[in-house]
Design a protein around this motif. Sequence first.
Motif, PDB file in Angstrom:
ATOM      1  N   LEU A 267      27.264 -37.986 100.757  1.00  0.00           N
ATOM      2  CA  LEU A 267      26.558 -38.455  99.561  1.00  0.00           C
ATOM      3  C   LEU A 267      26.520 -39.966  99.489  1.00  0.00           C
ATOM      4  CD1 LEU A 267      27.681 -35.900  96.821  1.00  0.00           C
ATOM      5  CD2 LEU A 267      25.614 -35.892  98.225  1.00  0.00           C
ATOM      6  N   SER A 268      27.549 -40.633  99.975  1.00  0.00           N
ATOM      7  CA  SER A 268      27.523 -42.099  99.989  1.00  0.00           C
ATOM      8  C   SER A 268      26.423 -42.616 100.905  1.00  0.00           C
ATOM      9  CB  SER A 268      28.888 -42.657 100.437  1.00  0.00           C
ATOM     10  OG  SER A 268      29.141 -42.356 101.804  1.00  0.00           O
ATOM     11  N   CYS A 269      26.198 -41.913 102.010  1.00  0.00           N
ATOM     12  CA  CYS A 269      25.133 -42.303 102.939  1.00  0.00           C
ATOM     13  C   CYS A 269      23.767 -42.056 102.314  1.00  0.00           C
ATOM     14  CB  CYS A 269      25.273 -41.528 104.247  1.00  0.00           C
ATOM     15  SG  CYS A 269      26.867 -41.721 105.079  1.00  0.00           S
ATOM     16  N   LEU A 270      23.619 -40.911 101.659  1.00  0.00           N
ATOM     17  CA  LEU A 270      22.343 -40.598 101.013  1.00  0.00           C
ATOM     18  C   LEU A 270      22.008 -41.621  99.942  1.00  0.00           C
ATOM     19  CD1 LEU A 270      22.634 -36.723 100.629  1.00  0.00           C
ATOM     20  CD2 LEU A 270      21.226 -37.980 102.264  1.00  0.00           C
ATOM     21  N   ASN A 271      23.010 -42.124  99.253  1.00  0.00           N
ATOM     22  CA  ASN A 271      22.749 -43.133  98.231  1.00  0.00           C
ATOM     23  C   ASN A 271      22.188 -44.403  98.843  1.00  0.00           C
ATOM     24  OD1 ASN A 271      23.009 -43.266  95.320  1.00  0.00           O
ATOM     25  ND2 ASN A 271      24.376 -44.989  95.670  1.00  0.00           N
ATOM     26  N   GLU A 272      22.678 -44.772 100.024  1.00  0.00           N
ATOM     27  CA  GLU A 272      22.142 -45.939 100.729  1.00  0.00           C
ATOM     28  C   GLU A 272      20.671 -45.726 101.092  1.00  0.00           C
ATOM     29  OE1 GLU A 272      23.756 -48.993 101.681  1.00  0.00           O
ATOM     30  OE2 GLU A 272      25.078 -48.228 100.115  1.00  0.00           O
ATOM     31  N   ALA A 273      20.363 -44.536 101.609  1.00  0.00           N
ATOM     32  CA  ALA A 273      18.982 -44.252 102.019  1.00  0.00           C
ATOM     33  C   ALA A 273      18.054 -44.194 100.815  1.00  0.00           C
ATOM     34  CB  ALA A 273      18.938 -42.946 102.806  1.00  0.00           C
ATOM     35  N   ARG A 274      18.531 -43.629  99.709  1.00  0.00           N
ATOM     36  CA  ARG A 274      17.701 -43.545  98.510  1.00  0.00           C
ATOM     37  C   ARG A 274      17.346 -44.929  97.991  1.00  0.00           C
ATOM     38  NH1 ARG A 274      21.724 -38.944  96.143  1.00  0.00           N
ATOM     39  NH2 ARG A 274      20.711 -37.132  97.113  1.00  0.00           N
ATOM     40  N   TYR A 275      18.275 -45.850  98.095  1.00  0.00           N
ATOM     41  CA  TYR A 275      17.980 -47.212  97.656  1.00  0.00           C
ATOM     42  C   TYR A 275      16.815 -47.794  98.458  1.00  0.00           C
ATOM     43  CZ  TYR A 275      18.212 -52.237  97.307  1.00  0.00           C
ATOM     44  OH  TYR A 275      17.852 -53.562  97.154  1.00  0.00           O
ATOM     45  N   GLY A 276      16.798 -47.572  99.766  1.00  0.00           N
ATOM     46  CA  GLY A 276      15.689 -48.060 100.580  1.00  0.00           C
ATOM     47  C   GLY A 276      14.367 -47.423 100.193  1.00  0.00           C
ATOM     48  N   ILE A 277      14.420 -46.152  99.769  1.00  0.00           N
ATOM     49  CA  ILE A 277      13.203 -45.462  99.348  1.00  0.00           C
ATOM     50  C   ILE A 277      12.659 -46.070  98.066  1.00  0.00           C
ATOM     51  CG2 ILE A 277      12.322 -43.243  98.487  1.00  0.00           C
ATOM     52  CD1 ILE A 277      14.271 -41.887 100.455  1.00  0.00           C
TER      53      ILE A 277
ATOM     54  N   ARG B 225       9.304 -46.250 108.225  1.00  0.00           N
ATOM     55  CA  ARG B 225      10.433 -46.584 107.345  1.00  0.00           C
ATOM     56  C   ARG B 225      11.513 -45.532 107.446  1.00  0.00           C
ATOM     57  NH1 ARG B 225      12.765 -44.022 104.008  1.00  0.00           N
ATOM     58  NH2 ARG B 225      10.875 -43.428 102.906  1.00  0.00           N
ATOM     59  N   SER B 226      11.135 -44.255 107.632  1.00  0.00           N
ATOM     60  CA  SER B 226      12.124 -43.197 107.812  1.00  0.00           C
ATOM     61  C   SER B 226      12.970 -43.444 109.050  1.00  0.00           C
ATOM     62  CB  SER B 226      11.439 -41.831 107.902  1.00  0.00           C
ATOM     63  OG  SER B 226      10.860 -41.464 106.679  1.00  0.00           O
ATOM     64  N   LEU B 227      12.339 -43.872 110.136  1.00  0.00           N
ATOM     65  CA  LEU B 227      13.085 -44.215 111.341  1.00  0.00           C
ATOM     66  C   LEU B 227      14.132 -45.275 111.042  1.00  0.00           C
ATOM     67  CD1 LEU B 227      13.636 -44.500 114.429  1.00  0.00           C
ATOM     68  CD2 LEU B 227      11.672 -46.044 114.524  1.00  0.00           C
ATOM     69  N   VAL B 228      13.718 -46.328 110.332  1.00  0.00           N
ATOM     70  CA  VAL B 228      14.627 -47.438 110.021  1.00  0.00           C
ATOM     71  C   VAL B 228      15.712 -46.986 109.056  1.00  0.00           C
ATOM     72  CG1 VAL B 228      14.755 -49.709 108.924  1.00  0.00           C
ATOM     73  CG2 VAL B 228      12.891 -49.191 110.523  1.00  0.00           C
ATOM     74  N   SER B 229      15.351 -46.198 108.045  1.00  0.00           N
ATOM     75  CA  SER B 229      16.323 -45.741 107.052  1.00  0.00           C
ATOM     76  C   SER B 229      17.355 -44.801 107.658  1.00  0.00           C
ATOM     77  CB  SER B 229      15.615 -45.027 105.895  1.00  0.00           C
ATOM     78  OG  SER B 229      14.912 -45.923 105.082  1.00  0.00           O
ATOM     79  N   VAL B 230      16.899 -43.837 108.443  1.00  0.00           N
ATOM     80  CA  VAL B 230      17.834 -42.893 109.044  1.00  0.00           C
ATOM     81  C   VAL B 230      18.769 -43.623 110.005  1.00  0.00           C
ATOM     82  CG1 VAL B 230      18.011 -40.902 110.588  1.00  0.00           C
ATOM     83  CG2 VAL B 230      16.346 -40.899 108.726  1.00  0.00           C
ATOM     84  N   GLN B 231      18.220 -44.546 110.754  1.00  0.00           N
ATOM     85  CA  GLN B 231      19.045 -45.299 111.688  1.00  0.00           C
ATOM     86  C   GLN B 231      20.100 -46.124 110.948  1.00  0.00           C
ATOM     87  OE1 GLN B 231      19.043 -45.211 114.970  1.00  0.00           O
ATOM     88  NE2 GLN B 231      19.430 -47.205 115.878  1.00  0.00           N
ATOM     89  N   GLY B 232      19.657 -46.936 109.978  1.00  0.00           N
ATOM     90  CA  GLY B 232      20.557 -47.907 109.370  1.00  0.00           C
ATOM     91  C   GLY B 232      21.344 -47.387 108.192  1.00  0.00           C
ATOM     92  N   SER B 233      20.682 -46.662 107.278  1.00  0.00           N
ATOM     93  CA  SER B 233      21.332 -46.276 106.030  1.00  0.00           C
ATOM     94  C   SER B 233      22.050 -44.937 106.107  1.00  0.00           C
ATOM     95  CB  SER B 233      20.299 -46.221 104.896  1.00  0.00           C
ATOM     96  OG  SER B 233      19.854 -47.518 104.579  1.00  0.00           O
ATOM     97  N   LEU B 234      21.727 -44.125 107.105  1.00  0.00           N
ATOM     98  CA  LEU B 234      22.401 -42.847 107.252  1.00  0.00           C
ATOM     99  C   LEU B 234      23.343 -42.859 108.458  1.00  0.00           C
ATOM    100  CD1 LEU B 234      19.552 -40.297 106.347  1.00  0.00           C
ATOM    101  CD2 LEU B 234      21.454 -41.067 104.933  1.00  0.00           C
ATOM    102  N   ALA B 235      22.801 -42.888 109.671  1.00  0.00           N
ATOM    103  CA  ALA B 235      23.656 -42.776 110.853  1.00  0.00           C
ATOM    104  C   ALA B 235      24.582 -43.986 111.012  1.00  0.00           C
ATOM    105  CB  ALA B 235      22.797 -42.584 112.100  1.00  0.00           C
ATOM    106  N   MET B 236      23.997 -45.190 110.979  1.00  0.00           N
ATOM    107  CA  MET B 236      24.829 -46.382 111.159  1.00  0.00           C
ATOM    108  C   MET B 236      25.792 -46.581 109.992  1.00  0.00           C
ATOM    109  SD  MET B 236      22.136 -49.128 112.824  1.00  0.00           S
ATOM    110  CE  MET B 236      23.359 -50.440 112.965  1.00  0.00           C
ATOM    111  N   TYR B 237      25.291 -46.373 108.770  1.00  0.00           N
ATOM    112  CA  TYR B 237      26.163 -46.575 107.612  1.00  0.00           C
ATOM    113  C   TYR B 237      27.345 -45.611 107.653  1.00  0.00           C
ATOM    114  CZ  TYR B 237      27.895 -46.988 102.862  1.00  0.00           C
ATOM    115  OH  TYR B 237      28.709 -47.185 101.768  1.00  0.00           O
TER     116      TYR B 237
END
Length: 392
Positions: free
Chosen positions: A244-254, A98-110
């Motif tokens: 911080l906007s990116c981190l908020n996206e990743a936190r939602y996935g968590i 899930r970390s792979l998917v989150s970092v890819q989509g909610s952090l780097a891609m977002y």
Amino acid sequence: MALPALDPADIAALDDLLTDDERAVRSSVRQMLDKSVEPHIADWFERGAIPEIRELARELGSLGVLGMHLEGYGCAGMSATEYGVACLEIEATDSGLRSLVSVQGSLAMYAIWRWGSEEQKQEWLPRMAAGEAIGCFGLTEPDHGSDPGALTTRARKAGSDWVLDGRKMWISNAPYADVAVVWARTDEGIRGFVVPTDVPGFSAPEIKHKMSLRASATGELVLDGVRLPASAVLPEVRGLKGPLSCLNEARYGIVWGALGAARSSLEAARQYAIDRVQFGRPIASFQLTQQKLADMSLEYIKGYLLAVHLGRRKDAGLLRPEQVSIGKLNNVREAIEICRTARTILGANGISLEYPVIRHQNNLESVLTYEGTVEMHTLVLGQALTGIAAFR
């Protein structure tokens, strides 16, 4: 009218909260994971590596889960709740995946999708959505974790170019990333940069000897005079608002993902208690075991209800960062307690990788800390409740 049958694996009928489309997403993700990941994940965790990571990334891309909540550029454009359901299923297999998917989509891609130029979006997002390129997100530094505003990585102008110097630490996906979104201090404030990992001066040594998230590669980012063209900077944001906007996206996935680890451990404990015989009867027949199962189920149910509520608010455009903190704080904290309690039901077998419980428990020790520690999310809620910031 006769009442529907009670499913011991879903005693609160949480499944009724999902739409047909959300259940379809869950089914397709679960089918892929059962086929391609579940038979191998314990071995990958023990080895500390996913051997065919790029093939797996492409399979995840074909499934549509990389950047699945983003619109355009090859992304699936699904709802926040559908993304959450996918995160739950992925983390029920392993938090590292899930970390792979989150970092890819909610952090780097977002970061690129929200703050990048059209050129940056066209260059990277379709390849990342397909799993053809892997991204990482460089914010945390060796001496600056919870206080990203104090970061020391610098970017200075050199003619029309930028030159970056500094180090980032605990960066998921770093050892095999093709692109890194790096946040650095400039004379104009904190800026984001899209950094191809093959540029001179960039390296990403892997961090070894981890006992958590072992199926997720983690590394440093070392930037030693990395020269980038002006087109590398994210043009649409300055300051901490960007990262911080990116981190908020990743936190939602968590919020959703942690429930997957909890569900997997709870179900393993429930089935084990039914099958394990001591003193001539299943340990599930003892009151203390039933209390543990009941308490774990209650906390899982409450966490799931919270996740669905936050997902509906996000889909309606109403979700505030403070509300994401509620979900991250509660669901990860309760998920790790579920895993620990499940481990006691399994006894000595609970520390064996023949069962998923100790793997989930170890993984959640990292999830408890990253994307905001328990202390930081507690203080976010404290400020929301009192109007007083207690961070400093």
